[in-house]
Design a protein around this motif. Structure first.
Motif, mmCIF file in Angstrom:
data_model
loop_
_atom_site.group_PDB
_atom_site.id
_atom_site.type_symbol
_atom_site.label_atom_id
_atom_site.label_comp_id
_atom_site.label_asym_id
_atom_site.label_seq_id
_atom_site.Cartn_x
_atom_site.Cartn_y
_atom_site.Cartn_z
ATOM 1 N N GLY A 241 34.424 -29.453 -21.349
ATOM 2 C CA GLY A 241 34.117 -29.620 -19.918
ATOM 3 C C GLY A 241 33.318 -28.908 -19.283
ATOM 4 O O GLY A 241 32.363 -27.724 -19.671
ATOM 5 N N GLY A 242 32.802 -29.506 -18.194
ATOM 6 C CA GLY A 242 31.294 -29.405 -17.177
ATOM 7 C C GLY A 242 30.162 -29.845 -17.967
ATOM 8 O O GLY A 242 29.156 -29.476 -17.530
ATOM 9 N N GLU A 243 29.716 -30.344 -18.709
ATOM 10 C CA GLU A 243 28.588 -31.402 -18.975
ATOM 11 C C GLU A 243 28.127 -32.563 -18.519
ATOM 12 O O GLU A 243 28.890 -32.649 -17.781
ATOM 13 C CB GLU A 243 29.372 -32.073 -20.292
ATOM 14 N N GLN B 221 26.300 -27.359 -35.184
ATOM 15 C CA GLN B 221 27.838 -27.996 -33.736
ATOM 16 C C GLN B 221 26.624 -28.101 -32.632
ATOM 17 O O GLN B 221 26.171 -27.521 -32.230
ATOM 18 C CB GLN B 221 29.220 -26.787 -33.825
ATOM 19 N N VAL B 222 27.680 -28.709 -31.584
ATOM 20 C CA VAL B 222 26.713 -28.703 -30.603
ATOM 21 C C VAL B 222 28.156 -28.402 -29.381
ATOM 22 O O VAL B 222 28.309 -29.426 -29.263
ATOM 23 C CB VAL B 222 26.134 -30.559 -30.490
ATOM 24 N N VAL B 223 27.850 -27.407 -28.449
ATOM 25 C CA VAL B 223 28.896 -27.265 -27.374
ATOM 26 C C VAL B 223 28.143 -27.552 -26.302
ATOM 27 O O VAL B 223 27.103 -27.186 -25.526
ATOM 28 C CB VAL B 223 29.249 -26.057 -27.344
ATOM 29 N N VAL B 224 28.337 -29.095 -25.622
ATOM 30 C CA VAL B 224 28.284 -29.121 -23.881
ATOM 31 C C VAL B 224 29.009 -29.303 -22.757
ATOM 32 O O VAL B 224 30.145 -30.107 -23.179
ATOM 33 C CB VAL B 224 28.007 -30.744 -24.127
ATOM 34 N N ALA B 225 28.509 -28.065 -22.420
ATOM 35 C CA ALA B 225 29.216 -27.955 -21.586
ATOM 36 C C ALA B 225 28.465 -26.782 -20.734
ATOM 37 O O ALA B 225 27.320 -25.916 -21.133
ATOM 38 C CB ALA B 225 30.517 -26.737 -22.004
ATOM 39 N N GLY B 226 28.648 -25.064 -19.833
ATOM 40 C CA GLY B 226 28.206 -24.733 -18.996
ATOM 41 C C GLY B 226 28.542 -23.018 -20.260
ATOM 42 O O GLY B 226 29.208 -23.662 -21.704
ATOM 43 N N PRO B 227 28.096 -22.029 -19.508
ATOM 44 C CA PRO B 227 28.647 -20.736 -20.450
ATOM 45 C C PRO B 227 30.047 -20.450 -20.312
ATOM 46 O O PRO B 227 30.340 -20.150 -21.738
ATOM 47 C CB PRO B 227 28.011 -19.656 -20.290
ATOM 48 N N ALA B 228 30.246 -21.100 -19.973
ATOM 49 C CA ALA B 228 31.925 -20.611 -20.079
ATOM 50 C C ALA B 228 32.838 -21.899 -20.842
ATOM 51 O O ALA B 228 33.784 -21.221 -21.412
ATOM 52 C CB ALA B 228 32.528 -21.197 -18.477
ATOM 53 N N GLU C 142 23.348 -23.291 -17.232
ATOM 54 C CA GLU C 142 24.422 -22.979 -16.376
ATOM 55 C C GLU C 142 24.563 -24.961 -16.378
ATOM 56 O O GLU C 142 23.475 -25.071 -15.982
ATOM 57 C CB GLU C 142 24.249 -22.534 -15.071
ATOM 58 N N SER C 143 25.680 -25.414 -15.621
ATOM 59 C CA SER C 143 25.796 -26.495 -15.292
ATOM 60 C C SER C 143 25.927 -26.829 -14.048
ATOM 61 O O SER C 143 27.259 -25.852 -13.587
ATOM 62 C CB SER C 143 26.945 -27.705 -16.434
ATOM 63 N N VAL C 144 25.997 -27.683 -13.381
ATOM 64 C CA VAL C 144 26.166 -27.973 -11.901
ATOM 65 C C VAL C 144 27.882 -28.291 -12.835
ATOM 66 O O VAL C 144 28.665 -28.461 -11.115
ATOM 67 C CB VAL C 144 25.427 -28.708 -10.898
#
Length: 627
Positions: A13-15, A85-92, A113-115
């Motif tokens: 989430g957050g991508e 591995q690739v995690v697409v999200a903000g730092p959270a 950070e992601s908007v």
């Protein structure tokens, strides 16, 4: 809830689905940042690559297990094949229980950070990344300098950005964001991180081609190597961009003033987490935790210790695309060359040396880095102070040194064929080639090498607007001849013309230009005039100086034109007076009587000539008599 759209891509989430952060400008083999990361990361280490990075950096970290933390889904797809591995999200979106041996944020924390997710701010992102770092782990973090050289020379202010990527502006009003190195060390120390090393990144934060230890910049302000490294990095950056003033000149001045570290566009800090008491006592450390993943090298237990022992003083990207990175390390006997892995692979880079005027042999970068000051800087200093004695001593010593390096045929080969004033250091009366890896493909005449070097210096001196002790009416070729005379060599303009052609061919090889680029460069070099701005970036300051020189030249030409017009006017008046006198005399009685007296004599003279001609023809033998 975590979903996966492709193997090794997690979407917690957050991508950002319609956004890309991958750099448009990419350096060969990932540039100095990738070379530094390869030195810091031990084999088998677990690495978190936070934010967008050049895909070539992942290739350099093939010996480690890399997890990418990105905010852009297209970027995650592009890097999925290179990462574990690739995690697409903000730092959270980073899993709470994950721990890494090395965390690399080479693009800064703003790009993490992601908007689309919860905004943590700069300090919050640092907290999250620090929490993901295991005790004794290493953090490699980039911080942009709000007073960096790139901002000082930019034509548009940093706060005027209106493009889509300007939702985060790095200023000095955010109390959580450090604005200098001391504040950054304080932020890291508050989180249990100790800064072990800091590198100044030049010429731009997004694509640094030179990483230099800030301590070395403060201590070695007269180093010829650092002078050449900063000047070369800032000269190649945005070669056709418009800037307020020459960034290369400003960087070198900052070095000499001991402020090159403070004016760096960005800093790369290597910090080690030591907040866990167990990390300081190996005997109390859990062996399983210290060993890391199964099969991990024991050196992973303290990657920072390995990194500190292996860290270079400087990493510099030189030459055309694909030339690789040059490293300099500090040893017991001083600074030494160390060719990076990307350069040594494949051996000397001269497969087409027969078609190029110059090539690079990375294997030549062995042994100590020559100590001393850059000859170009010393000559500029002598010109600015009108110290003709120092200029004569430097140039004659340089010419004698070149003459002493000739081969059996009396020509200069290898690195001596490219020993120009910006690649030669002077220590006392000793001269040495700074970077011997660049070599001439064919031996060159001594006068051509000297003329090429002096022409380059003369062009920089005149087009850069530097004050010098010679007449201002000299063109570039004329000043080259004068400098040759100061050096004790009688150079002529044909030799200078041959040197300009050699410069075009060598520069085309050094900058990776194709045939069309070489022809265009040769045409540009032949047309250089003292009233032109310097070749390269367009500096408002230098453009103004060029305008002043052009105005001075126009004033001189206007004065010359006025003098010529006055001379022609005076001559025309004299001719009119003479014509009037002739007309006056031709109408007088004495003139008419004289003409009547002279007329019979003219007729008699013409008659005598005709009689003489007839007599000569009568005496000449006829063709029948000859037969």
């Amino acid at each position: 809830m975590t979903t996966e759209t492709a193997p090794r891509i997690a979407l917690p989430g957050g991508e950002m689905l319609a956004w890309s952060d991958l750099p448009a400008e990419r350096l060969a083999e990932g540039g100095p940042l990738a070379a530094l990361a390869a030195r810091v990361v031990p084999a088998g280490a677990r690495v978190l690559l936070a934010g967008p990075h050049d895909p070539a950096l992942l290739d350099r970290l093939a010996h480690a297990e890399v997890t990418c933390l990105l905010r852009s889904h297209p970027d995650g797809v592009a890097l999925a094949e290179r990462a574990a591995q690739v995690v697409v999200a903000g730092p959270a979106g980073l899993p709470t229980g994950e721990r890494f041996d090395v965390v690399i944020a080479g693009a800064g924390l703003d790009a993490v950070e992601s908007v689309e997710g919860t905004r943590l701010g700069w300090a919050g992102v640092l907290d999250r990344l620090t929490a993901a770092l295991r005790p004794g782990g290493v953090l490699l973090l980039r911080l942009d300098n709000p007073l960096g050289l790139h901002r000082l020379v930019a034509t548009s202010p940093w706060y005027a950005g209106r493009d889509d990527s300007a939702w985060m502006i790095g200023g000095v009003l955010d109390a959580d964001r450090p604005a200098n190195l001391e504040q950054l060390r304080g932020r890291l120390g508050a989180r249990g991180l100790r800064a072990d090393a800091c590198f100044a990144a030049y010429p731009h934060p997004a694509a640094p081609t030179a990483l230099v230890d800030t301590g070395a910049l403060a201590r070695r302000t007269t180093s010829g190597f650092l002078d050449a490294a900063l000047h070369g990095a800032c000269s190649r950056a945005g070669a056709r961009d418009t800037v307020l003033q020459d960034p290369a000149r400003l960087a070198v001045d900052a070095l000499h003033a001991g402020r090159a570290g403070e004016l760096a566009p960005a800093w790369l800090v290597l910090a080690r987490r030591s907040d866990d008491p167990a990390a300081a006592d190996p005997a109390g450390t859990d062996p399983a935790a210290a060993a890391g993943p199964a099969g991990t090298d024991p050196a992973v237990a303290d990657p920072a210790a390995r990194g500190r022992a292996d860290l270079p003083v400087a990493l510099v990207q030189t030459g055309p695309p694909g030339a690789g990175v040059v490293e300099v390390v500090d040893g017991p006997d001083g600074w030494r060359w160390r060719a990076a892995r990307a350069e040594t692979r494949g051996g000397p880079a001269a497969p087409f040396a027969s078609r190029l005027a110059a090539y690079r042999d990375p294997g030549a970068l062995t042994g100590p880095v020559p100590d001393g000051r850059l000859l170009r800087t010393l000559l500029l200093d002598g010109c600015l102070r009108r110290d003709t004695d120092a200029l004569r001593r430097l140039l004659r010593g340089y010419a004698r040194w070149l003459a002493g390096q000739v081969d059996a045929d009396g020509r200069l080969a290898g690195p001596f064929g490219l020993a120009s004033v910006d690649n030669v250091v002077v220590a006392g009366d000793a001269y040495a080639v700074l970077d011997p890896s660049w070599r001439a493909a064919e031996p060159l005449a001594v006068d051509v090498v000297l003329a090429r070097s002096l022409w380059r210096f003369a062009a920089e001196l005149l087009t850069g607007g530097y004050a010098h002790p010679w007449t201002s009416t000299l063109d570039v070729a004329g000043l080259t001849v004068v400098l040759g005379g100061v050096a004790g060599h009688d150079l002529d303009r044909p030799t200078v013309a041959a040197a300009v052609e050699a410069e075009a061919a060598i520069a085309a090889a050094l900058h990776g230009l194709d045939a069309d680029g070489r022809v265009a460069l040769a045409t540009e070099l032949r047309a250089v005039e003292p009233t032109d701005p310097p070749i390269g970036s367009r500096s408002y300051q230098q453009l103004r100086e060029a305008w002043l020189r052009q105005r001075e030249e126009l004033t001189r030409l206007a004065a010359l034109l006025k003098w010529t017009e006055e001379l022609l006017t005076s001559r025309e008046r004299a001719l009119r007076r003479a014509d009037a006198t002739i007309h006056l005399l031709s109408g007088s009685l004495s003139y008419r009587v004289g003409r009547l007296a002279i007329a019979p004599a003219r007729i008699a003279k013409r008659g005598a000539r005709a009689a003489k001609r007839r007599a000569r023809q009568a005496l000449a033998p006829k063709p029948e008599e000859n037969q």
